[in-house]
Design an enzyme around this catalytic site. Structure first.
Site, PDB file in Angstrom:
ATOM      1  N   CYS A 202      -5.496  12.689  12.857  1.00 20.70           N
ATOM      2  CA  CYS A 202      -5.836  11.398  12.505  1.00 20.70           C
ATOM      3  C   CYS A 202      -5.550  10.870  14.582  1.00 20.70           C
ATOM      4  O   CYS A 202      -5.036  11.073  15.059  1.00 20.70           O
ATOM      5  CB  CYS A 202      -4.594  10.823  12.012  1.00 20.70           C
ATOM      6  SG  CYS A 202      -4.211   9.328  12.120  1.00 20.70           S
TER       7      CYS A 202
ATOM      8  N   ASP B 154       4.655   0.642  12.216  1.00 20.90           N
ATOM      9  CA  ASP B 154       3.862  -0.042  11.681  1.00 20.90           C
ATOM     10  C   ASP B 154       3.605  -1.768  12.106  1.00 20.90           C
ATOM     11  O   ASP B 154       2.420  -2.147  11.704  1.00 20.90           O
ATOM     12  CB  ASP B 154       3.368   0.104  10.223  1.00 20.90           C
ATOM     13  CG  ASP B 154       3.021   1.254   9.401  1.00 20.90           C
ATOM     14  OD1 ASP B 154       3.517   1.591   8.172  1.00 20.90           O
ATOM     15  OD2 ASP B 154       3.275   2.415  10.528  1.00 20.90           O
TER      16      ASP B 154
ATOM     17  N   ARG C 172      -8.358  -0.646   4.738  1.00 17.75           N
ATOM     18  CA  ARG C 172      -7.232   0.711   3.586  1.00 17.75           C
ATOM     19  C   ARG C 172      -6.385  -0.285   3.847  1.00 17.75           C
ATOM     20  O   ARG C 172      -6.450   0.337   2.405  1.00 17.75           O
ATOM     21  CB  ARG C 172      -7.874   2.030   4.963  1.00 17.75           C
ATOM     22  CG  ARG C 172      -9.295   2.451   5.246  1.00 17.75           C
ATOM     23  CD  ARG C 172      -8.510   3.519   5.820  1.00 17.75           C
ATOM     24  NE  ARG C 172      -7.556   4.144   5.318  1.00 17.75           N
ATOM     25  CZ  ARG C 172      -6.841   5.274   5.729  1.00 17.75           C
ATOM     26  NH1 ARG C 172      -6.902   6.068   7.158  1.00 17.75           N
ATOM     27  NH2 ARG C 172      -5.321   5.967   5.223  1.00 17.75           N
TER      28      ARG C 172
ATOM     29  N   ARG D 135       0.068  14.876  13.192  1.00 14.06           N
ATOM     30  CA  ARG D 135       0.743  14.548  11.952  1.00 14.06           C
ATOM     31  C   ARG D 135       0.550  15.931  10.792  1.00 14.06           C
ATOM     32  O   ARG D 135       0.264  16.114   9.588  1.00 14.06           O
ATOM     33  CB  ARG D 135       0.255  13.029  11.292  1.00 14.06           C
ATOM     34  CG  ARG D 135       0.255  11.979  12.823  1.00 14.06           C
ATOM     35  CD  ARG D 135      -0.417  10.632  11.307  1.00 14.06           C
ATOM     36  NE  ARG D 135      -0.148  10.292  10.110  1.00 14.06           N
ATOM     37  CZ  ARG D 135      -0.458   9.328   9.439  1.00 14.06           C
ATOM     38  NH1 ARG D 135      -1.737   8.420   9.629  1.00 14.06           N
ATOM     39  NH2 ARG D 135       0.325   8.673   8.178  1.00 14.06           N
TER      40      ARG D 135
ATOM     41  N   LYS E 246       1.020  -1.037   0.189  1.00 13.36           N
ATOM     42  CA  LYS E 246       0.248  -0.067   0.169  1.00 13.36           C
ATOM     43  C   LYS E 246       1.065   1.325   0.149  1.00 13.36           C
ATOM     44  O   LYS E 246       0.509   1.698  -0.619  1.00 13.36           O
ATOM     45  CB  LYS E 246      -0.783   0.134   1.596  1.00 13.36           C
ATOM     46  CG  LYS E 246      -1.469   1.326   1.652  1.00 13.36           C
ATOM     47  CD  LYS E 246      -2.569   1.228   2.702  1.00 13.36           C
ATOM     48  CE  LYS E 246      -2.025   1.130   3.680  1.00 13.36           C
ATOM     49  NZ  LYS E 246      -1.492   3.402   4.586  1.00 13.36           N
ATOM     50  N   ASN E 247       1.438   1.418   1.171  1.00 13.97           N
ATOM     51  CA  ASN E 247       2.323   2.177   1.054  1.00 13.97           C
ATOM     52  C   ASN E 247       3.267   2.885   0.296  1.00 13.97           C
ATOM     53  O   ASN E 247       4.507   3.235  -0.176  1.00 13.97           O
ATOM     54  CB  ASN E 247       2.935   2.888   2.456  1.00 13.97           C
ATOM     55  CG  ASN E 247       1.759   2.546   3.334  1.00 13.97           C
ATOM     56  OD1 ASN E 247       1.022   3.254   3.356  1.00 13.97           O
ATOM     57  ND2 ASN E 247       2.736   2.056   4.467  1.00 13.97           N
TER      58      ASN E 247
HETATM   59  C1  EPZ Z   1       4.469   7.442   6.344  1.00 12.50           C
HETATM   60  O1  EPZ Z   1       3.828   7.628   7.023  1.00 12.50           O
HETATM   61  C2  EPZ Z   1       3.738   6.271   6.440  1.00 12.50           C
HETATM   62  N1  EPZ Z   1       1.889   6.116   5.363  1.00 12.50           N
HETATM   63  C3  EPZ Z   1       2.439   5.375   7.757  1.00 12.50           C
HETATM   64  O2  EPZ Z   1       1.818   4.141   7.996  1.00 12.50           O
HETATM   65  C4  EPZ Z   1       4.350   4.872   8.487  1.00 12.50           C
HETATM   66  O3  EPZ Z   1       3.111   4.778  10.055  1.00 12.50           O
HETATM   67  C5  EPZ Z   1       4.624   6.056   8.882  1.00 12.50           C
HETATM   68  O4  EPZ Z   1       5.012   6.930   7.397  1.00 12.50           O
HETATM   69  C6  EPZ Z   1       5.887   6.553   9.279  1.00 12.50           C
HETATM   70  O5  EPZ Z   1       6.915   4.953   8.854  1.00 12.50           O
HETATM   71  C7  EPZ Z   1       2.187   5.941   4.169  1.00 12.50           C
HETATM   72  O6  EPZ Z   1       3.795   5.987   3.448  1.00 12.50           O
HETATM   73  C8  EPZ Z   1       1.166   6.741   3.588  1.00 12.50           C
HETATM   74  P1  EPZ Z   1       5.863  10.719   8.501  1.00 12.50           P
HETATM   75  P2  EPZ Z   1       4.408  10.139   7.022  1.00 12.50           P
HETATM   76  O7  EPZ Z   1       6.255  11.963   7.939  1.00 12.50           O
HETATM   77  O8  EPZ Z   1       5.056  10.286   5.880  1.00 12.50           O
HETATM   78  C9  EPZ Z   1       5.915  14.033  11.660  1.00 12.50           C
HETATM   79  C10 EPZ Z   1       0.353   2.735   7.666  1.00 12.50           C
HETATM   80  O9  EPZ Z   1      -0.475   2.402   9.140  1.00 12.50           O
HETATM   81  N2  EPZ Z   1       6.142  14.918  10.620  1.00 12.50           N
HETATM   82  O10 EPZ Z   1       7.604   9.451   7.886  1.00 12.50           O
HETATM   83  O11 EPZ Z   1       2.814  10.349   7.154  1.00 12.50           O
HETATM   84  C11 EPZ Z   1       4.693  13.526  11.864  1.00 12.50           C
HETATM   85  O12 EPZ Z   1       4.241  13.610  12.611  1.00 12.50           O
HETATM   86  C12 EPZ Z   1       0.440   4.380   7.854  1.00 12.50           C
HETATM   87  O13 EPZ Z   1       0.094   2.928   6.822  1.00 12.50           O
HETATM   88  C13 EPZ Z   1       6.019  16.042  10.889  1.00 12.50           C
HETATM   89  O14 EPZ Z   1       6.158  16.566  12.624  1.00 12.50           O
HETATM   90  O15 EPZ Z   1       4.618   9.531   8.586  1.00 12.50           O
HETATM   91  C14 EPZ Z   1       5.772  11.583  12.311  1.00 12.50           C
HETATM   92  O16 EPZ Z   1       5.873  12.058  14.254  1.00 12.50           O
HETATM   93  C15 EPZ Z   1       0.159   4.586   9.593  1.00 12.50           C
HETATM   94  N3  EPZ Z   1       6.225  17.065   9.701  1.00 12.50           N
HETATM   95  C16 EPZ Z   1       6.691  11.472  12.126  1.00 12.50           C
HETATM   96  O17 EPZ Z   1       7.411  13.010  11.504  1.00 12.50           O
HETATM   97  C17 EPZ Z   1       6.438  16.787   8.828  1.00 12.50           C
HETATM   98  O18 EPZ Z   1       6.096  17.760   7.621  1.00 12.50           O
HETATM   99  C18 EPZ Z   1       6.793  10.449  10.955  1.00 12.50           C
HETATM  100  O19 EPZ Z   1       5.708  10.660  10.283  1.00 12.50           O
HETATM  101  C19 EPZ Z   1       5.468  15.154   8.218  1.00 12.50           C
HETATM  102  C20 EPZ Z   1       6.179  14.488   9.386  1.00 12.50           C
END
Ligand code: EPZ
Length: 417
Positions: free
Chosen positions: A117, A305, A397, A122, A22-23
């Site tokens: 979320c 995850d 999802r 996020r 998915k990701n």
């Molecule tokens: C990706 O989400 C995945 N989703 C998530 O999978 C996964 O949990 C996550 O990466 C971490 O590995 C997809 O790839 C579609 P991040 P993402 O940006 O990119 C903070 C699932 O279950 N952050 O790596 O949204 C954020 O709040 C889903 O399949 C900021 O502060 O995660 C978090 O604490 C859930 N500012 C950390 O960074 C930003 O601009 C990591 O988030 C972006 C992120």
């Protein structure tokens, strides 16, 4: 509202075919926006999030065809509506991945701010800062991000946090920028590497994917390509955790053990016997698992995850495990539901202490997010009696045909209204 009814106590045995990731699929579909030529993606999983992304891209003007369910062709020759509306973005935060490609290709994008979320705030500030550093002018008002740029310029980027979709958005934007972009502190997840491979097949010039420092030399245009989506490492880990928890013996095909070495190491520590060969992983488990402790962190460390799924394993393990969640601020909601099944979990800040109990007992529980749902399914598989899981639209999802795959492994699980 669909529910899942599970009668526990059956060890999983047999073979299961892992679906495409998915990701990886979600950013790969957005990469189609970068070119006028068709992009064809094979090994696509059949998931609610994929359908949502297809709806979103279709509304922009992308022509979509599916030779078969797992092969998606996207033709973004005509993009007459470079927008991502609130009603779609609020159902899937990954919609933010259209931002970088749209502003790179069209010079304009208007994308709804993804709302909150269940697992955390996020924010997308790092996506926005990176595009600004590349010369985009951005306004955030009335719940929308509006981005404009004649042509993005290459820049030296260093997001303050490792962000997976932030890295993906910025690397896609950089493909068509003027000059060279470097991204330090880049996410190293396999899905980022898969996206870079596809973009390079489309004519991009990306180096260092998976190393933490990426360089992207901008080109004037990308062309079409055909790309096979990588296997889903989280679905893989989920089935391995379920087989270990139920004390079964399973063979996973169409996957790759190298994608989840950190999870395989933990399951081995818990007592599972695991062997990987090519695109197959075998796991057998007899007796009660031993408790394991871990801390989630960006790849190649233990993936957030998979945190919920291994918490369930710890719930019935021999001993006490401590799980620390360092990525998201509210990703222990499954613990509250697991307690209803008899688990002994104590939470202090971002650490959960799980004292293994001999048995969980079935009950009615509620799914709160995608991976929490998976942990409740595993709990239902091991609990005494019946477990009814509500709000399983979360599961749909991110898991392709989960109940039929589990049923083929001997689990007693069915969907009820
Ligand atoms: C990706 O989400 C995945 N989703 C998530 O999978 C996964 O949990 C996550 O990466 C971490 O590995 C997809 O790839 C579609 P991040 P993402 O940006 O990119 C903070 C699932 O279950 N952050 O790596 O949204 C954020 O709040 C889903 O399949 C900021 O502060 O995660 C978090 O604490 C859930 N500012 C950390 O960074 C930003 O601009 C990591 O988030 C972006 C992120």
């Amino acid at each position: 509202m669909d529910k899942l009814l599970i009668s526990g106590g059956v060890p999983l045995n047999g073979e299961v075919r892992i679906s495409g990731a998915k990701n990886a699929a979600l950013p790969l579909m957005c990469a189609a926006l970068l070119t006028k030529d068709p992009l064809t993606l094979s090994n696509a999983p059949n998931l609610r999030d994929i359908s949502t992304m297809l709806t979103l891209l279709g509304k922009m003007g992308v022509a979509i065809s599916r030779a078969e369910r797992s092969v998606i062709s996207l033709d973004a020759r005509r993009l007459d509506n470079p927008e991502a509306p609130y009603e779609l973005v609020r159902t899937m935060r990954a919609s933010i991945l259209v931002l970088g490609p749209l502003v790179a290709r069209m010079g304009y994008a208007r994308v709804s701010l993804p709302g909150g979320c269940a697992i955390g705030q996020r924010p997308v500030d790092l996506h926005i800062k990176g595009l600004q550093a590349m010369g985009a002018t951005i306004s955030v008002e009335h719940g929308y991000i509006t981005v404009r740029a004649e042509r993005l310029r290459g820049a030296h980027l260093r997001p303050g946090l490792v962000t997976v979709t932030g890295t993906e958005n910025l690397m896609m934007a950089a493909c068509l920028a003027e000059g060279i972009t470097t991204i330090e502190n880049a996410a190293r997840e396999p899905e980022v590497v898969d996206l870079a491979a596809c973009l390079n097949a489309m004519g991009a010039r990306i180096g260092g994917a998976g190393t933490g420092v990426m360089t992207i030399e901008g080109v004037t245009a990308l062309h079409g390509a055909t790309h096979q989506i990588m296997p889903d490492r989280i679905e893989t880990g989920t089935f391995l955790a379920a087989a270990a928890a139920t004390g079964g013996e399973v063979r996973l095909v169409n996957t790759d053990g190298a994608l989840i070495e950190s999870v395989i190491a933990k399951l081995t520590q818990a007592g599972a016997k695991i062997s990987c060969r090519g695109t197959t992983i075998n796991l057998s488990m007899s007796g009660r698992p031993k408790a394991v402790s871990f801390e989630t962190a960006p790849f190649p460390e233990f993936p957030t995850d998979m945190q919920a799924q291994l918490m369930t394993l710890d719930c019935i393990a021999d001993g006490t495990g401590v799980i620390t969640e360092t990525i998201f601020e509210n990703r222990f909601m499954h613990a509250l539901e697991l307690r209803r099944l008899g688990a002994d979990i104590h939470i202090a800040g971002n650490a959960a202490t799980i004292r293994g109990v001999a048995k969980l007992s079935g009950a009615t529980v509620m799914a709160t997010d995608l991976r929490a749902s998976a942990s409740l399914v595993i709990a239902g598989l091991v609990a005494d009696g019946d477990t009814l899981i509500d709000r399983i639209y979360h599961l749909d999802r991110g898991y392709d045909a989960l109940e039929s795959k589990l049923g083929a492994l001997g689990a007693r699980v069915r969907r009820v209204q």
